[in-house]
Design a protein around this motif. Sequence first.
Motif, PDB file in Angstrom:
ATOM      1  N   GLU A  18       3.987 -14.433 -16.919  1.00  0.00           N
ATOM      2  CA  GLU A  18       3.438 -15.472 -16.559  1.00  0.00           C
ATOM      3  C   GLU A  18       2.380 -14.245 -15.349  1.00  0.00           C
ATOM      4  O   GLU A  18       0.820 -14.794 -15.109  1.00  0.00           O
ATOM      5  N   ASN A  19       2.528 -14.138 -14.312  1.00  0.00           N
ATOM      6  CA  ASN A  19       1.885 -13.041 -13.118  1.00  0.00           C
ATOM      7  C   ASN A  19       1.791 -12.167 -13.514  1.00  0.00           C
ATOM      8  O   ASN A  19       0.453 -12.018 -13.362  1.00  0.00           O
ATOM      9  N   GLY A  58      -0.928 -12.668 -15.606  1.00  0.00           N
ATOM     10  CA  GLY A  58      -2.285 -13.281 -14.049  1.00  0.00           C
ATOM     11  C   GLY A  58      -3.122 -11.647 -13.364  1.00  0.00           C
ATOM     12  O   GLY A  58      -4.708 -12.485 -13.636  1.00  0.00           O
ATOM     13  N   GLY A  88      -0.179 -15.071 -11.013  1.00  0.00           N
ATOM     14  CA  GLY A  88      -0.056 -16.692 -12.116  1.00  0.00           C
ATOM     15  C   GLY A  88      -0.901 -17.344 -11.139  1.00  0.00           C
ATOM     16  O   GLY A  88      -1.673 -18.144 -11.813  1.00  0.00           O
TER      17      GLY A  88
END
Length: 259
Positions: A88-89, A92, A140
């Motif tokens: 997710e990061n 992001g 994220g």
Amino acid sequence: LVLYYAFFWLLYRLVKVGADLITRSEWSQTRPAAKAFVPLGSRIARIAVIGMGVVALLAQLGYPVASLVAGLGIGGLAVALAAKPTLENLFGAFALGTDQPFRVGDFIKAESLLGTVELIGFRSTRIRTLDRTLVTVPNGKLADMQIESFAVRDRFRLSVVLHLVYGTTAAQMRDIVAGCERMLRAHPQIWPDDVIVRFFALGTHSLDVEVSAWFLTKDWGEFRTVRQDVLLGFMEVVEKAGTSFAFPTRTVHLVRGDV
């Protein structure tokens, strides 16, 4: 086997050549944050090409590729679930690099966080606050925030209300309104297309004059200096008109009744 090998080798080389072309293009030169993610994206694409090539070669040699792919899929799903925050990061970081809502060195406001961007990494972004502390925000989470960038601001806005005492006459009010507007339009760093000086309200303790203008500067320190000069100019205009500024007051009338 030779044809399969040549095909996937060609794909592998095309990914590398495409990454080099993107790195040298004008698009990447104007987007340094996005340029930093090109090597990572190229590496992931080449690993994917190698994986597909290995599977295709094993299938050509007669190995049971279906069970192997199913096993890799289950293992990949388990890894993906375990590494969900990291992925997710990472996504992001790609979103921040592509959209570029800010760059390193920009002064931004991300919800309640206010500070200067010092580093945009693959996992997180570091922001130096006004108290000189360093805040690390996962990419994220930062990609989902409402971000306000002050670096792209082309001018600063002055918005004040002049509170004048109720003893100010109509003639004095006209002189103050005209004098403040004339002073603003004569200032070299005021944007002349949008200058507003209007008497707009009979307040509870003052006569209120609205002042709105724009400063043609991008520097915060210069804006504060120019704003100080303009506010001193307002004080001089009010003093020359023969009136003064108001402050919250309350008048109490005592009525003595018959005992």
